[in-house]
Design an enzyme around this catalytic site. Structure first.
Site, short mmCIF file in Angstrom:
data_model
loop_
_atom_site.label_atom_id
_atom_site.label_comp_id
_atom_site.label_asym_id
_atom_site.label_seq_id
_atom_site.Cartn_x
_atom_site.Cartn_y
_atom_site.Cartn_z
NE ARG A 1 -0.61 2.17 5.06
CZ ARG A 1 0.36 1.33 4.71
NH1 ARG A 1 1.39 1.76 4.04
NH2 ARG A 1 0.29 0.05 5.04
CG ASP B 1 2.43 0.71 7.59
OD1 ASP B 1 3.32 0.41 6.76
OD2 ASP B 1 1.88 -0.13 8.32
CG ASP C 1 6.83 2.13 0.01
OD1 ASP C 1 7.59 1.25 -0.45
OD2 ASP C 1 5.94 1.89 0.85
CE LYS D 1 -3.10 -2.22 3.28
NZ LYS D 1 -3.54 -2.17 4.69
N GLY D 2 2.07 1.14 0.49
CA GLY D 2 2.88 2.32 0.83
C GLY D 2 3.09 3.30 -0.30
CG ASP E 1 14.67 -2.34 4.88
OD1 ASP E 1 15.80 -2.82 5.00
OD2 ASP E 1 13.98 -2.05 5.87
CE LYS F 1 14.86 1.82 5.93
NZ LYS F 1 14.30 0.94 6.97
CB VAL G 1 11.48 6.53 7.31
CG1 VAL G 1 12.86 7.06 7.63
CG2 VAL G 1 11.52 5.58 6.11
#
Ligand code: 5GP
Length: 173
Positions: free
Chosen positions: A162, A156, A97, A40-41, A100, A128, A150
Site C-alpha cells: 500500500r 494492496d 481507489d 482502506k485502499g 473493477d 478497469k 495493480v
C-alpha cells in the site's frame, strides 16, 4: 515470488489528481461537499486529491470487505464500517481507489442513494475498462486501465504494497 512492474509514476498520478481536483472544484462551486472515502485502499488517493479541491469540504469514511489474499472479486460486499454522518440533502462525492467489477460501488451507491443526498457522484483513480459486472457511473476517472491486478499508492495485495508511491502491476511466480 512477487514482482512489480512500474505502471503509473507518482508524477503522473499527481498531475492527474490535480486535473481531477480542478474539475471537481469547478463542478461544485458554491456548494459544500462531503467527501466519502472507501477504506482502506483510498487513503492515499483521497489525501492527495482533496488537497487539489478548493472548496469547503467535510470528510467521512466507509469500510467494506475486499478480496483478502485473492486477486479475483468474490462478488460479496460486506459493510464493515458505515458513515458517521447523515447525508440527506448533502452533496456527496465517493472517493475510490479502483473500480473493477463495480460490485462494491454499485452496492454503496444503492445504499447511500436511499438516504436522500442532494447529489451522489464517484471519483476513482483507476477504472478497469470493460470488465464491470454491474453498471457504475464514475464521473471523475483518473486513469482507464486494463484488467491487470495493480498494487501501490494505497492498493494492496494481502495488505502489502500500500505504501508504494506509484502504481505497479503485480505478477507472481
Ligand atoms: P470491485 O467491487 O469494483 O470489483 O472492486 C472493489 C475493490 O476491489 C477495490 O476497492 C479494491 O480494494 C479491490 N481491487 C479491485 N481490483 C484491484 C486491483 O487490481 N488491485 C488491488 N490491489 N485491489 C483491487
Amino acid at each position: 515470488m512477487d514482482s512489480i512492474e512500474p505502471f503509473l509514476s507518482s508524477d503522473q498520478i499527481a498531475a492527474r489528481l490535480k486535473e481531477m481536483g480542478e474539475s471537481i472544484t469547478a463542478d461544485y462551486a458554491g456548494h459544500d461537499l462531503l467527501i466519502v472515502g472507501v477504506l482502506k485502499g483510498t487513503f492515499m488517493v483521497m489525501s492527495d486529491l482533496v488537497r487539489q479541491i478548493r472548496l469547503p469540504a467535510q470528510f467521512d469514511y466507509m469500510a467494506v470487505s475486499s478480496y483478502g489474499a485473492a486477486t479475483k472479486t468474490s462478488g460479496v460486499v460486506r459493510v464493515l464500517k458505515d458513515l458517521d454522518q447523515e447525508i440527506a440533502g448533502r452533496h456527496v462525492l465517493i472517493c475510490e481507489d479502483i473500480v473493477d467489477s463495480g460490485l462494491t460501488l454499485n452496492y454503496l451507491i444503492k445504499s447511500l442513494a436511499v438516504r436522500g443526498p442532494a447529489s451522489l457522484e464517484i471519483a476513482a483513480l483507476l477504472y478497469k475498462e470493460g470488465i464491470q459486472r454491474v453498471p457504475v457511473d464514475v464521473k471523475y476517472v483518473g486513469f482507464r486501465i486494463g484488467p491487470e491486478f495493480v498494487v501501490g499508492y494505497g492498493l494492496d495485495f494481502d495488505e502489502k504494497y500500500r505504501n508504494l508511491p506509484y502504481v505497479g502491476i503485480l505478477s507472481q511466480s
